[in-house]
Design a protein around this motif. Structure first.
Motif, short mmCIF file in Angstrom:
data_model
loop_
_atom_site.label_atom_id
_atom_site.label_comp_id
_atom_site.label_asym_id
_atom_site.label_seq_id
_atom_site.Cartn_x
_atom_site.Cartn_y
_atom_site.Cartn_z
N GLY A 34 -8.30 3.14 1.27
CA GLY A 34 -8.69 2.45 2.48
C GLY A 34 -7.59 1.50 2.94
N ILE A 35 -7.89 0.77 3.99
CA ILE A 35 -6.96 -0.26 4.45
C ILE A 35 -7.39 -1.57 3.82
CG2 ILE A 35 -6.00 -1.45 6.43
CD1 ILE A 35 -6.64 1.00 8.11
N THR A 58 -3.83 5.02 -0.33
CA THR A 58 -4.34 6.39 -0.41
C THR A 58 -4.31 6.82 -1.86
OG1 THR A 58 -3.45 6.87 1.79
CG2 THR A 58 -4.07 8.75 0.42
N ALA A 62 -12.70 1.60 4.51
CA ALA A 62 -12.45 3.04 4.45
C ALA A 62 -13.25 3.72 5.54
CB ALA A 62 -12.83 3.59 3.08
N THR A 65 -2.81 -3.04 4.83
CA THR A 65 -1.90 -2.11 4.18
C THR A 65 -2.73 -0.93 3.66
OG1 THR A 65 -0.12 -1.92 2.54
CG2 THR A 65 -1.99 -3.33 1.94
N GLN A 66 -2.23 0.26 3.90
CA GLN A 66 -2.98 1.47 3.59
C GLN A 66 -2.79 1.91 2.15
OE1 GLN A 66 -4.89 3.70 5.92
NE2 GLN A 66 -5.55 4.38 3.90
N ARG A 72 -11.50 -4.43 1.98
CA ARG A 72 -11.01 -3.08 2.25
C ARG A 72 -11.97 -2.36 3.18
NH1 ARG A 72 -11.50 -0.45 -3.82
NH2 ARG A 72 -13.79 -0.26 -3.90
N GLY A 112 0.83 -1.20 0.00
CA GLY A 112 0.00 0.00 0.00
C GLY A 112 0.86 1.25 0.00
N SER A 125 0.66 5.80 -1.24
CA SER A 125 -0.13 6.94 -1.66
C SER A 125 0.14 7.19 -3.13
CB SER A 125 0.24 8.17 -0.83
OG SER A 125 -0.52 9.29 -1.23
#
Length: 124
Positions: A92-93, A121, A39, A118-119, A37, A8, A10
């Motif tokens: 989201g994660i 973005t 959010a 894992t994030q 996921r 994950g 951004s």
């Protein structure tokens, strides 16, 4: 069971990411494994899953069809989620999950097996 998610980051809208799930401490055969996921302010969503049996079956939520691809490497005990053309609503994660039901409206059977996630973005 141990599931460790990674990948994950951004990214900007339209970008791509590949999430990875490293699975251990169970037999990586005849299983159903996939991704959920979460959010903020949204319901948890079953994004995609794959049945690793004598016949490989996959499922994708309508929101990701045509953009996401799930795959597995049995020898490496890995599951991947290739995400293309990312949209802000994909943020989201992301959690790897097994066992789970793998059809419309997927359900996790053992949430206590989930990793930390894992994030992802996505900026517009």
């Amino acid at each position: 069971v141990q599931l460790v998610e990674s990948g994950g980051e951004s990214v900007q809208a339209g970008g791509s990411l590949r999430l990875s799930c490293a699975a251990s401490r169970f037999e990586f055969i005849d299983i159903t494994i996939g991704w959920f996921r979460q959010a903020p302010g949204k319901e948890r969503e079953g994004v995609s899953c794959i049945s690793i049996t004598s016949e490989i079956n996959t499922y994708y939520a309508d929101s990701v069809k045509g953009r996401f691809t799930i795959s597995s490497d049995v020898a490496k005990r890995m599951v991947y989620l290739q995400m293309n053309d990312l949209k802000p609503e994909d943020a989201g994660i992301y959690y790897c999950a097994t066992p789970m039901t793998c059809h419309s409206n997927p359900k996790s059977i053992r949430e206590d097996y989930w990793g930390r996630g894992t994030q992802v973005t996505v900026s517009s």
